[in-house]
Design an enzyme around this catalytic site. Sequence first.
Site: not given
Ligand SMILES: Nc1ncnc2c1ncn2[C@@H]1O[C@H](COP(=O)(O)OP(=O)(O)OP(=O)(O)O)[C@@H](O)[C@H]1O
Ligand SMILES: Cc1ncc(CO)c(N)n1
Length: 268
Positions: A176, A209, A211-214
Amino acid sequence: MKKVYKALTIAGSDSGGGAGIQADLKTFQELKVFGMSALTAVTAQNTLGVQGVYPLSVEAVKQQIESIGTDLGTDAVKTGMLFSSEIIQAVAEKIKQFGWKNIVVDPVMIAKGGAPLLQDEAVSALKNDLLPLATVITPNIPEAEVLTEISIRTLKDRQKAAKRLHELGVKYVVIKGGHDEGESEAVDLLYDGEEFSYFKSKRLETKNTHGTGCTFAAAITAELAKGSNVKEAVQTAKDFIQAAIENELGIGHGHGPTNHWAYREKKR
Ligand SMILES: Nc1ncnc2c1ncn2[C@@H]1O[C@H](COP(=O)(O)OP(=O)(O)OP(=O)(O)O)[C@@H](O)[C@H]1O
Ligand SMILES: Cc1ncc(CO)c(N)n1
């Protein structure tokens, strides 16, 4: 009777409701998939950070998965915060025992504020025990760096890291681009062992942002549960997360959660 699609999340609880098991279940529900959960840890967490991490016993994790496997079954599995190598090994063992397919591994390591959600010594268990079972892995750039020991600065580096993860036994690698700040687009890369595909969207200017990854990985899991192929599932997840970030809720005093119902409202 109508077919009900099911998905299981094996992850930690975020008391603030934006990430972890809460984000996963909300996303499953929005995408019309019946959500089930096996908790690995309870975190005391809000938009300002992580105030406490309380892992569950390996026995408790195993028994939750066993209870689901021996009755309900599932069409897809997502893993999130797994915390320790013992929990990772137990999860891998149960996935094999029940012969589950459509395994999405979100290799959660560190929360946005910097709190560790995976012990350092658990990285090798993740690589050796869980990745060979994974259909899809969804690291962000720092997680891909830890797993591959490749420093990622350019797109070429990201491609190299994706190949390395594929060599570890993962069928589809999504790296990502949320952390690729300074770019005007948020670009996610998919590698299927043969070619690269790119999923692009406008990068949104926001601090909300959490929880975007989850949420993104949960949307992939839900779509796989319903029978989509990986490319379709990643595209839906990308649309889902874009809508969720765009229509921010503005709650909490720090990095706020995304809007899980925005995608459904947009489609209406
Ligand atoms: N500012 C942004 N604008 C548009 N899309 C975004 C933005 N930030 C993240 N994304 C999208 O959100 C999704 C998650 O990406 P990200 O790299 O933030 O994950 P992450 O770091 O694992 O998230 P988290 O740890 O907060 O759960 C991807 O599809 C990414 O392209
Ligand atoms: C419990 C939990 N899982 C995953 C993440 C990563 O975003 C978080 N902040 N908390």
